[in-house]
Design an enzyme around this catalytic site. Structure first.
Site, PDB file in Angstrom:
ATOM      1  N   SER A 264      38.504  41.325  51.739  1.00  0.00           N
ATOM      2  CA  SER A 264      39.703  41.578  52.132  1.00  0.00           C
ATOM      3  C   SER A 264      39.780  40.820  53.699  1.00  0.00           C
ATOM      4  O   SER A 264      38.680  40.639  54.190  1.00  0.00           O
ATOM      5  CB  SER A 264      39.894  43.123  52.615  1.00  0.00           C
ATOM      6  OG  SER A 264      40.684  43.475  53.354  1.00  0.00           O
ATOM      7  N   TYR A 277      36.154  51.180  54.537  1.00  0.00           N
ATOM      8  CA  TYR A 277      36.569  49.853  53.951  1.00  0.00           C
ATOM      9  C   TYR A 277      36.215  48.951  54.609  1.00  0.00           C
ATOM     10  O   TYR A 277      35.558  47.997  53.813  1.00  0.00           O
ATOM     11  CB  TYR A 277      38.329  50.136  54.058  1.00  0.00           C
ATOM     12  CG  TYR A 277      39.044  49.202  53.178  1.00  0.00           C
ATOM     13  CD1 TYR A 277      38.822  49.257  51.991  1.00  0.00           C
ATOM     14  CD2 TYR A 277      39.663  48.141  53.926  1.00  0.00           C
ATOM     15  CE1 TYR A 277      39.789  48.243  50.966  1.00  0.00           C
ATOM     16  CE2 TYR A 277      40.239  47.201  53.022  1.00  0.00           C
ATOM     17  CZ  TYR A 277      40.377  47.228  51.699  1.00  0.00           C
ATOM     18  OH  TYR A 277      40.731  46.192  51.103  1.00  0.00           O
TER      19      TYR A 277
HETATM   20  N1  LIG Z   1      46.400  46.008  48.732  1.00  0.00           N
HETATM   21  C1  LIG Z   1      46.195  45.402  49.700  1.00  0.00           C
HETATM   22  O1  LIG Z   1      46.863  45.270  50.746  1.00  0.00           O
HETATM   23  C2  LIG Z   1      44.964  44.540  49.659  1.00  0.00           C
HETATM   24  C3  LIG Z   1      44.464  43.852  50.771  1.00  0.00           C
HETATM   25  C4  LIG Z   1      43.011  43.055  50.741  1.00  0.00           C
HETATM   26  C5  LIG Z   1      42.283  43.232  49.865  1.00  0.00           C
HETATM   27  N2  LIG Z   1      42.633  44.105  48.839  1.00  0.00           N
HETATM   28  C6  LIG Z   1      41.750  44.478  47.737  1.00  0.00           C
HETATM   29  O2  LIG Z   1      42.188  44.106  46.499  1.00  0.00           O
HETATM   30  C7  LIG Z   1      41.716  44.938  45.426  1.00  0.00           C
HETATM   31  C8  LIG Z   1      42.970  45.413  44.592  1.00  0.00           C
HETATM   32  O3  LIG Z   1      43.676  46.040  45.509  1.00  0.00           O
HETATM   33  P1  LIG Z   1      45.214  46.852  45.115  1.00  0.00           P
HETATM   34  O4  LIG Z   1      45.678  47.081  46.435  1.00  0.00           O
HETATM   35  O5  LIG Z   1      45.730  46.026  44.088  1.00  0.00           O
HETATM   36  O6  LIG Z   1      44.529  48.038  44.597  1.00  0.00           O
HETATM   37  P2  LIG Z   1      45.243  49.241  43.532  1.00  0.00           P
HETATM   38  O7  LIG Z   1      45.004  50.771  43.964  1.00  0.00           O
HETATM   39  O8  LIG Z   1      47.039  48.852  43.421  1.00  0.00           O
HETATM   40  O9  LIG Z   1      44.439  48.917  42.256  1.00  0.00           O
HETATM   41  C9  LIG Z   1      43.141  48.976  42.021  1.00  0.00           C
HETATM   42  C10 LIG Z   1      42.702  49.276  40.772  1.00  0.00           C
HETATM   43  O10 LIG Z   1      41.118  49.580  40.721  1.00  0.00           O
HETATM   44  C11 LIG Z   1      41.100  50.750  39.671  1.00  0.00           C
HETATM   45  N3  LIG Z   1      39.683  51.257  40.031  1.00  0.00           N
HETATM   46  C12 LIG Z   1      39.516  52.164  41.289  1.00  0.00           C
HETATM   47  N4  LIG Z   1      38.306  52.714  41.091  1.00  0.00           N
HETATM   48  C13 LIG Z   1      37.525  52.207  40.041  1.00  0.00           C
HETATM   49  C14 LIG Z   1      36.312  52.134  39.455  1.00  0.00           C
HETATM   50  N5  LIG Z   1      35.432  53.011  39.969  1.00  0.00           N
HETATM   51  N6  LIG Z   1      36.080  51.528  38.502  1.00  0.00           N
HETATM   52  C15 LIG Z   1      37.018  50.763  37.870  1.00  0.00           C
HETATM   53  N7  LIG Z   1      38.231  50.796  38.237  1.00  0.00           N
HETATM   54  C16 LIG Z   1      38.729  51.200  39.322  1.00  0.00           C
HETATM   55  C17 LIG Z   1      42.262  51.247  39.585  1.00  0.00           C
HETATM   56  O11 LIG Z   1      42.395  52.289  38.805  1.00  0.00           O
HETATM   57  C18 LIG Z   1      43.237  50.481  39.852  1.00  0.00           C
HETATM   58  O12 LIG Z   1      43.694  50.064  38.640  1.00  0.00           O
HETATM   59  C19 LIG Z   1      40.801  45.940  46.273  1.00  0.00           C
HETATM   60  O13 LIG Z   1      39.427  45.397  46.088  1.00  0.00           O
HETATM   61  C20 LIG Z   1      41.309  45.957  47.573  1.00  0.00           C
HETATM   62  O14 LIG Z   1      40.461  46.370  48.455  1.00  0.00           O
HETATM   63  C21 LIG Z   1      43.826  44.617  48.851  1.00  0.00           C
END
Ligand SMILES: NC(=O)c1ccc[n+]([C@@H]2O[C@H](COP(=O)([O-])OP(=O)(O)OC[C@H]3O[C@@H](n4cnc5c(N)ncnc54)[C@H](O)[C@@H]3O)[C@@H](O)[C@H]2O)c1
Length: 389
Positions: A264, A277
């Protein structure tokens, strides 16, 4: 290297066989089948543990001889002393059918930059929604095969069914996994071994976020975030790397594969009242660099992608629990009266003036896979919000 024994034979033989069929970029699908007469039988010498390099070299000789004699690759390969065999194919459906195989497995339809993901097999953890779902859809659209591995087994299954029905063939597989549970991750990779042989690209995307002041946050919440975002990447790499290493041995050390962590922007700079985080995401980059140094000997590149805020995704935009609503209620953005005001405030922090989108992350993913001269990097995709020095 793990102990290779007769008991665990189904999890370590298919990756070696898949490696044997590699053209350096991708390989055939190798799937485990029961009660099928094999065209080519391979010997399994003695009782394990085995000398993998020697075994793989002798199998490669037999495989090459078969391909030369028949002007095609074998439909099925068996292992002496076992009741199962492996179906080979240019796609999963062809491997299962065990008939009418393609003549020239090595010939790629198109070697252009645009075709970099074609026929590659990938796995995306947390692939059922958000960034993960977008990555899954893009990889399939690029002509690849994708495992959707998620704690939300139903969501993963529904997405796989939808993608397969749209494609009219098997392009997606769903797997239930909890990336914080070692047995669950091991089973996930065993299932990959017996379904497609192995992978070209592992995307460690599953992540969670719980914000909170360091003075208030419970240890349980801190550990929840750390276990998914940090420890989950360790466990996934542990089992993915073993398998990718076997493929590389099968290919006579000519098969480069990828592990990519979705870190991230908060892995590159601190995040106020969001330490659990940010700490886990910084840590992920430390693991990325360290694993990259070690796994280079297995031809595995390890890199991270650091996306900016995905303002259109559920984490931010969910009308009830999303961060926009939470920040509006908490008065985190001075003067903001609506969700749209909060969103504008976050967009205005980005030089390129918008939130990060899945396609931005996918471009970085394709770059990482295509680039054969880089590893251990953290690639920012932040619209200029974070600039490396
Ligand atoms: N959303 C943002 O703004 C953002 C920004 C930078 C990085 N990220 C990173 O991108 C990635 C995806 O984020 P997102 O916003 O799409 O998240 P999200 O919450 O929309 O989706 C996350 C998915 O991970 C699954 N998950 C959660 N815990 C789990 C586990 N223990 N085992 C297997 N699956 C599991 C959930 O069921 C879900 O389908 C993450 O690593 C997040 O930190 C997100």
């Amino acid at each position: 290297m793990t102990q290779m024994t007769k008991e665990s034979v189904k999890s370590w033989v298919p990756p070696i066989i898949r490696g044997m069929t590699s053209d350096g970029e991708t390989a055939l699908v190798v799937t485990v089948l029961e009660d099928v007469q094999a065209e080519l039988q391979l010997p399994l010498h003695g009782a394990g543990p085995f000398e993998i390099e020697e075994l793989a070299a002798s199998w490669r000789t037999r495989y090459s001889r078969f391909c030369a004699e028949h002007a095609r690759y074998p439909r099925t390969i068996g292992l002496e002393g076992t009741s199962w065999s492996m179906g080979l194919g240019i796609s999963y459906d062809e491997a299962v059918r065990t008939s009418g195989v393609s003549k020239d497995p090595a010939a790629r339809a198109d070697n252009s930059r645009g075709a970099i993901m074609k026929r590659k097999v990938s796995l995306v953890t947390g692939g059922a929604q958000g960034f993960g779902e977008g990555i899954v859809r893009s990889l399939v659209a690029e002509g690849g095969y994708v495992y959707i591995a998620d704690l939300n087994a139903e969501g993963a299954r529904t997405l796989a069914l939808q993608l397969n029905s749209q494609a009219g063939s098997t392009v997606a597989f769903s797997l239930a996994v909890n990336v914080t549970d070692e047995d669950s991750v091991r089973q996930m990779m065993d299932s990959v071994a017996s379904t497609t042989g192995s992978l070209d690209l592992f995307v460690s995307n599953a992540g969670v976020l719980k914000a909170g002041s360091v003075k208030e946050m419970s240890l349980a919440d801190f550990q929840f975030v750390t276990s998914v975002d940090y420890t989950g990447f360790f466990l996934c790499t542990k089992f993915a790397a073993r398998q990718l290493a076997l493929q590389n041995i099968g290919s006579d050390h000519a098969y480069m594969t990828d592990i990519v962590a979705i870190s991230s922007k908060s892995g590159l700079e601190g995040s106020n009242k969001n330490g659990a985080y940010a700490g886990a995401k910084f840590g992920t980059i430390g693991l990325t660099q360290s694993f990259a140094l070690e796994l280079v000997t297995d031809n595995i590149k390890v890199n991270a992608i650091c996306p900016g805020n995905f303002l259109d995704g559920p984490l931010w935009s969910d009308p009830e629990r999303g961060l926009f609503v939470q920040y509006l209620r908490a008065g985190k953005v001075p003067g903001a009266n609506t969700v749209a005001d909060v969103r504008r405030a976050y967009e205005s922090k980005v030089p390129l003036n918008r939130g990060c989108r899945t396609e931005d992350v996918v471009r970085a993913l394709c770059y990482i896979v295509e680039q054969k001269y880089e590893t251990g990097q953290a690639v920012p995709v932040t619209g200029g919000q974070v600039m490396l020095n």
